[in-house]
Design a protein around this motif. Sequence first.
Motif, mmCIF file in Angstrom:
data_model
loop_
_atom_site.group_PDB
_atom_site.id
_atom_site.type_symbol
_atom_site.label_atom_id
_atom_site.label_comp_id
_atom_site.label_asym_id
_atom_site.label_seq_id
_atom_site.Cartn_x
_atom_site.Cartn_y
_atom_site.Cartn_z
ATOM 1 N N MET A 1 0.836 -1.212 0.000
ATOM 2 C CA MET A 1 0.000 0.000 0.000
ATOM 3 C C MET A 1 0.863 1.251 0.000
ATOM 4 S SD MET A 1 -3.029 1.248 0.000
ATOM 5 C CE MET A 1 -4.052 2.607 0.484
ATOM 6 N N ALA A 2 1.955 1.244 0.826
ATOM 7 C CA ALA A 2 2.834 2.396 0.894
ATOM 8 C C ALA A 2 3.485 2.650 -0.446
ATOM 9 C CB ALA A 2 3.892 2.185 1.966
ATOM 10 N N GLN A 3 3.941 1.589 -1.114
ATOM 11 C CA GLN A 3 4.581 1.738 -2.408
ATOM 12 C C GLN A 3 3.604 2.323 -3.428
ATOM 13 O OE1 GLN A 3 6.140 -1.881 -4.007
ATOM 14 N NE2 GLN A 3 7.113 -0.885 -5.750
ATOM 15 N N GLN A 4 2.384 1.823 -3.424
ATOM 16 C CA GLN A 4 1.369 2.323 -4.348
ATOM 17 C C GLN A 4 1.113 3.808 -4.117
ATOM 18 O OE1 GLN A 4 -2.392 0.340 -4.008
ATOM 19 N NE2 GLN A 4 -3.431 1.776 -5.360
ATOM 20 N N THR A 5 0.976 4.188 -2.854
ATOM 21 C CA THR A 5 0.696 5.577 -2.549
ATOM 22 C C THR A 5 1.845 6.466 -2.980
ATOM 23 O OG1 THR A 5 -0.600 4.866 -0.651
ATOM 24 C CG2 THR A 5 0.054 7.171 -0.700
ATOM 25 N N THR A 6 3.074 6.019 -2.740
ATOM 26 C CA THR A 6 4.232 6.803 -3.147
ATOM 27 C C THR A 6 4.247 6.985 -4.652
ATOM 28 O OG1 THR A 6 5.486 5.934 -1.267
ATOM 29 C CG2 THR A 6 6.745 6.927 -3.062
ATOM 30 N N GLN A 7 3.936 5.930 -5.399
ATOM 31 C CA GLN A 7 3.936 6.006 -6.845
ATOM 32 C C GLN A 7 2.869 6.975 -7.353
ATOM 33 O OE1 GLN A 7 3.449 1.906 -7.944
ATOM 34 N NE2 GLN A 7 5.630 1.444 -7.858
ATOM 35 N N GLU A 8 1.765 7.055 -6.645
ATOM 36 C CA GLU A 8 0.693 7.963 -7.067
ATOM 37 C C GLU A 8 1.071 9.426 -6.853
ATOM 38 O OE1 GLU A 8 -2.642 6.764 -4.798
ATOM 39 O OE2 GLU A 8 -3.052 4.980 -5.990
ATOM 40 N N ARG A 9 2.052 9.664 -5.984
ATOM 41 C CA ARG A 9 2.534 11.018 -5.707
ATOM 42 C C ARG A 9 1.381 11.966 -5.373
ATOM 43 N NH1 ARG A 9 7.841 11.258 -6.619
ATOM 44 N NH2 ARG A 9 8.791 9.737 -8.024
ATOM 45 N N LEU A 10 0.680 11.640 -4.326
ATOM 46 C CA LEU A 10 -0.430 12.477 -3.902
ATOM 47 C C LEU A 10 0.082 13.848 -3.479
ATOM 48 C CD1 LEU A 10 -2.438 9.920 -1.742
ATOM 49 C CD2 LEU A 10 -2.825 10.550 -4.125
ATOM 50 N N THR A 11 -0.702 14.868 -3.736
ATOM 51 C CA THR A 11 -0.323 16.209 -3.304
ATOM 52 C C THR A 11 -0.578 16.351 -1.809
ATOM 53 O OG1 THR A 11 -2.516 17.174 -3.634
ATOM 54 C CG2 THR A 11 -1.038 17.075 -5.561
ATOM 55 N N ILE A 12 0.007 17.384 -1.219
ATOM 56 C CA ILE A 12 -0.218 17.629 0.202
ATOM 57 C C ILE A 12 -1.698 17.894 0.462
ATOM 58 C CG2 ILE A 12 0.235 20.105 0.073
ATOM 59 C CD1 ILE A 12 1.278 17.740 2.929
ATOM 60 N N GLN A 13 -2.383 18.506 -0.491
ATOM 61 C CA GLN A 13 -3.830 18.719 -0.348
ATOM 62 C C GLN A 13 -4.557 17.384 -0.297
ATOM 63 O OE1 GLN A 13 -5.639 21.455 -3.117
ATOM 64 N NE2 GLN A 13 -7.697 20.653 -2.754
ATOM 65 N N ASP A 14 -4.190 16.447 -1.190
ATOM 66 C CA ASP A 14 -4.805 15.117 -1.183
ATOM 67 C C ASP A 14 -4.638 14.450 0.177
ATOM 68 O OD1 ASP A 14 -5.531 15.288 -3.890
ATOM 69 O OD2 ASP A 14 -3.609 14.453 -4.550
ATOM 70 N N LEU A 15 -3.420 14.513 0.706
ATOM 71 C CA LEU A 15 -3.111 13.820 1.959
ATOM 72 C C LEU A 15 -3.911 14.399 3.128
ATOM 73 C CD1 LEU A 15 0.767 13.473 1.616
ATOM 74 C CD2 LEU A 15 -0.981 11.757 1.134
ATOM 75 N N ILE A 16 -3.971 15.709 3.208
ATOM 76 C CA ILE A 16 -4.688 16.345 4.306
ATOM 77 C C ILE A 16 -6.189 16.087 4.201
ATOM 78 C CG2 ILE A 16 -5.305 18.575 5.313
ATOM 79 C CD1 ILE A 16 -2.450 19.494 4.664
ATOM 80 N N GLU A 17 -6.712 16.138 2.980
ATOM 81 C CA GLU A 17 -8.147 15.915 2.805
ATOM 82 C C GLU A 17 -8.534 14.460 3.044
ATOM 83 O OE1 GLU A 17 -9.239 19.492 -0.362
ATOM 84 O OE2 GLU A 17 -8.966 17.436 -1.099
ATOM 85 N N SER A 18 -7.633 13.527 2.767
ATOM 86 C CA SER A 18 -7.973 12.110 2.924
ATOM 87 C C SER A 18 -7.716 11.595 4.339
ATOM 88 C CB SER A 18 -7.183 11.258 1.926
ATOM 89 O OG SER A 18 -5.792 11.328 2.184
ATOM 90 N N ARG A 19 -6.856 12.281 5.101
ATOM 91 C CA ARG A 19 -6.515 11.797 6.431
ATOM 92 C C ARG A 19 -7.659 11.975 7.414
ATOM 93 N NH1 ARG A 19 -5.132 10.838 11.216
ATOM 94 N NH2 ARG A 19 -6.633 12.426 11.849
#
Length: 207
Positions: free
Chosen positions: A1-19
Amino acid sequence: MAQQTTQERLTIQDLIESRHSVRKFVQETIPKEDIDRIFDLVRLSPSAWNLQPWRFHVVTDTDLKQKLQDAAYGQTQVTSAPAVILVTSDMEDVIRNFPETVHPGLSEEHKQTEIANLSSLFGGMSVEDRGQWGLTQTNIALGFLLVSLEGFGYSSVPMLGFDQEKVKEILGLSEHVKFAAMVPFGRADAEGYPHHRYELDKIVKYH
């Protein structure tokens, strides 16, 4: 899962909104490589005078997690999570090691002046007061940690509902150590509640 997420290169906005906080986790071992990479990011957190008072204790041992759950009044997310991070602040360790925090690019004279100023400032404070000061800085690193965990595909839940003295005893921590949070984390096995936050006009004032 971590590898997949890293590959997707989510923006900081994505990360904050999804957390969001999750309290039930998939029962699987978290690779130490992932944890090290997460802390490689967290250690870049800013702090006044670069003092970096944060210290992190990662607990994966089943028996220790059970003791932590008991100290957290039985909250089951503690043992549900594959790993638990205790985010602490240790200003007494910082004071013993001021030279390690001074930037190596400074001249020797500037380094010694900086160390003398820091020693004077914090030496004039009580252990409790400088502990509280260090805690304000450690809370910055806590925020970085929560976003970094999300970036590597892990869910988390920051907690302060635990008996701090019991946790110090369990982990063999000194009395002066301060806690920013207990953070169980892992891959989510349940949905958390959706965000429920104040509107901007409640929390932001323009002057």
